[in-house]
Design an enzyme around this catalytic site. Structure first.
Site, PDB file in Angstrom:
ATOM      1  CG  PHE A 112      -7.267  17.552 -12.261  1.00 56.97           C
ATOM      2  CD1 PHE A 112      -7.448  18.670 -11.343  1.00 56.97           C
ATOM      3  CD2 PHE A 112      -7.600  17.417 -13.426  1.00 56.97           C
ATOM      4  CE1 PHE A 112      -8.756  19.295 -11.804  1.00 56.97           C
ATOM      5  CE2 PHE A 112      -8.965  18.042 -13.817  1.00 56.97           C
ATOM      6  CZ  PHE A 112      -9.276  19.223 -12.801  1.00 56.97           C
ATOM      7  CG  ASP A 157      -9.001  23.162 -25.948  1.00 54.54           C
ATOM      8  OD1 ASP A 157      -8.159  23.587 -26.878  1.00 54.54           O
ATOM      9  OD2 ASP A 157      -8.283  23.056 -24.741  1.00 54.54           O
ATOM     10  NE  ARG A 176      -4.018  22.341 -26.720  1.00 54.36           N
ATOM     11  CZ  ARG A 176      -4.355  23.447 -27.708  1.00 54.36           C
ATOM     12  NH1 ARG A 176      -3.625  23.457 -28.529  1.00 54.36           N
ATOM     13  NH2 ARG A 176      -5.463  24.214 -27.457  1.00 54.36           N
ATOM     14  CG  ASN A 177      -7.027  18.943 -26.098  1.00 54.76           C
ATOM     15  OD1 ASN A 177      -6.143  18.961 -25.048  1.00 54.76           O
ATOM     16  ND2 ASN A 177      -7.571  20.293 -26.410  1.00 54.76           N
ATOM     17  CG  ASP A 189      -8.231  17.706 -22.475  1.00 54.08           C
ATOM     18  OD1 ASP A 189      -8.914  18.425 -21.887  1.00 54.08           O
ATOM     19  OD2 ASP A 189      -6.970  17.417 -21.864  1.00 54.08           O
TER      20      ASP A 189
HETATM   21  P1  ADP Z   1      -4.445  17.234 -19.196  1.00 53.36           P
HETATM   22  O1  ADP Z   1      -4.946  17.275 -17.873  1.00 53.36           O
HETATM   23  O2  ADP Z   1      -3.180  18.192 -19.149  1.00 53.36           O
HETATM   24  O3  ADP Z   1      -5.277  17.846 -20.103  1.00 53.36           O
HETATM   25  P2  ADP Z   1      -4.608  14.691 -19.370  1.00 53.36           P
HETATM   26  O4  ADP Z   1      -4.873  14.477 -17.672  1.00 53.36           O
HETATM   27  O5  ADP Z   1      -5.895  14.392 -19.866  1.00 53.36           O
HETATM   28  O6  ADP Z   1      -4.026  16.042 -19.519  1.00 53.36           O
HETATM   29  O7  ADP Z   1      -3.578  13.699 -19.832  1.00 53.36           O
HETATM   30  C1  ADP Z   1      -2.201  13.811 -19.458  1.00 53.36           C
HETATM   31  C2  ADP Z   1      -1.471  12.586 -20.411  1.00 53.36           C
HETATM   32  O8  ADP Z   1      -1.779  11.383 -20.107  1.00 53.36           O
HETATM   33  C3  ADP Z   1      -1.722  12.991 -21.891  1.00 53.36           C
HETATM   34  O9  ADP Z   1      -0.815  13.714 -22.229  1.00 53.36           O
HETATM   35  C4  ADP Z   1      -1.508  11.301 -22.171  1.00 53.36           C
HETATM   36  O10 ADP Z   1       0.072  11.356 -22.593  1.00 53.36           O
HETATM   37  C5  ADP Z   1      -1.723  10.559 -20.938  1.00 53.36           C
HETATM   38  N1  ADP Z   1      -3.255  10.108 -21.193  1.00 53.36           N
HETATM   39  C6  ADP Z   1      -4.477  10.755 -21.024  1.00 53.36           C
HETATM   40  N2  ADP Z   1      -5.274  10.130 -21.058  1.00 53.36           N
HETATM   41  C7  ADP Z   1      -4.795   8.909 -21.733  1.00 53.36           C
HETATM   42  C8  ADP Z   1      -5.451   7.556 -22.301  1.00 53.36           C
HETATM   43  N3  ADP Z   1      -6.850   7.381 -22.171  1.00 53.36           N
HETATM   44  N4  ADP Z   1      -4.711   6.668 -22.519  1.00 53.36           N
HETATM   45  C9  ADP Z   1      -3.469   6.929 -22.545  1.00 53.36           C
HETATM   46  N5  ADP Z   1      -2.623   7.940 -22.183  1.00 53.36           N
HETATM   47  C10 ADP Z   1      -3.621   8.750 -21.635  1.00 53.36           C
END
Ligand code: ADP
Length: 295
Positions: free
Chosen positions: A12, A134, A138-139, A155
């Site tokens: 997003f 999923d 990676r998640n 995720d």
């Molecule tokens: P996507 O929408 O592509 O699934 P996210 O929005 O969950 O990805 O996260 C994008 C990136 O932000 C992740 O790859 C990670 O590096 C970082 N990130 C997401 N959540 C966290 C968190 N709780 N703590 C630290 N980094 C985070």
């Protein structure tokens, strides 16, 4: 809420590290992750974003990312979640691979502990009749890269998307994590907890190969054919047979014959006690990881 620095780019919008104060005037500031939604987002994106927050808010478990709150009355809309500063599990494993000039920084015990963490999160979801859809390295995110790290499932994008009315039209099969899916899921669209069990087996394989792409070099179409015909991932190099046995049980063609997460955890517990498993060396690499194509 104070935004400090960018952590990464999500589906997003940007994800930031921030500082969160429970109440104005509170002395303690807690480091958190803040997922933002860009100003100019569609109402569908807004709904999806909120839905992911709603899913996360339902869980309370040490191996699932902890939801703190949402802010939806101003722009940018944002979701506040626990900070997981160690990054994702796949990147962590790839960076920790033994290299010719550097000994392995991890042991088999470290890898097992990551696997057990994910299994505990999965067992909790299974008990709550939630299908993740999923499960993959990676998640999963880590609290820290250092010792004492805890892995958490972080995720919920795929579980969220099934609430969309246009789910089945969204990009078709290209959007699906085919390499992590059992035959009944990609052939008939059947998803149960045993779908997550299959994916967990693939995650075990990812961890024990230290972040290799499963079925490297194979396109999704080829993987579907291979798996339908009974083909399975080969054991990663140096993988203890006791651990490969758990993976192959997760990949039983009949979903009912796959173990549940309670049984998987019990078997992983035995492996943790087994001196042969604990002493096993990490995988060795015959080719540099850079030659690996992510197909
Ligand atoms: P996507 O929408 O592509 O699934 P996210 O929005 O969950 O990805 O996260 C994008 C990136 O932000 C992740 O790859 C990670 O590096 C970082 N990130 C997401 N959540 C966290 C968190 N709780 N703590 C630290 N980094 C985070």
């Amino acid at each position: 809420m104070i935004f400090c620095r960018a952590l990464g780019q999500g589906a997003f919008g940007e994800v930031y590290q921030g500082l969160y104060r429970h109440r104005a005037g509170d002395a303690v500031e807690m480091p958190v992750a803040v997922k933002t939604l860009p100003h100019l987002s569609t109402s569908q994106a807004e709904t999806d974003f909120l839905m992911e927050a709603l899913i996360m808010s339902k869980f309370k478990h040490p191996n699932i990312v902890h939801f703190i709150g949402v802010c939806f009355d101003q722009h940018p809309r944002f979701i506040v979640i626990e900070l997981l500063a160690g990054g994702d599990l796949k990147t962590f494993l790839r960076e920790a691979r033994p290299k010719p000039d550097r000994a392995a920084s991890l042991t088999m015990k470290d890898l097992l502990s990551c696997i057990v963490d994910v299994a505990k999160g999965c067992k909790y979801m299974e008990e709550n009749r939630f299908i993740h859809r999923d499960i993959a390295a990676r998640n999963c995110l880590l609290t820290t890269k250092g010792p004492g790290r805890v892995v958490k499932i972080a995720d919920f994008g795929m579980a969220r998307d099934i609430y969309r009315a246009d789910y089945y039209r969204k990009g078709g099969k290209a959007m699906l994590p085919i390499k992590w899916m059992p035959p009944e899921a990609f052939l008939d669209g059947i998803f149960t907890t045993k779908t997550d069990v299959w994916s967990f087996g693939v995650l075990m394989w990812e961890v024990l190969s230290m972040g290799y792409m499963p079925y490297t070099g194979c396109a999704n179409r080829e993987v579907m054919q291979l798996v339908t015909n009974g083909g399975r991932l080969a054991p990663p190099t140096n993988c203890p047979p006791q651990l490969y046995a758990i993976m192959t049980q997760c990949w039983q063609p009949n979903p009912e014959e796959r173990p549940g997460f309670g049984l998987i955890l019990e078997r992983l517990g035995y492996c943790m006690q087994d001196p042969d498993v604990k002493r096993a060396p990490l995988p060795v690499y015959t080719k540099p990881p850079s030659s690996e194509r992510d197909t």
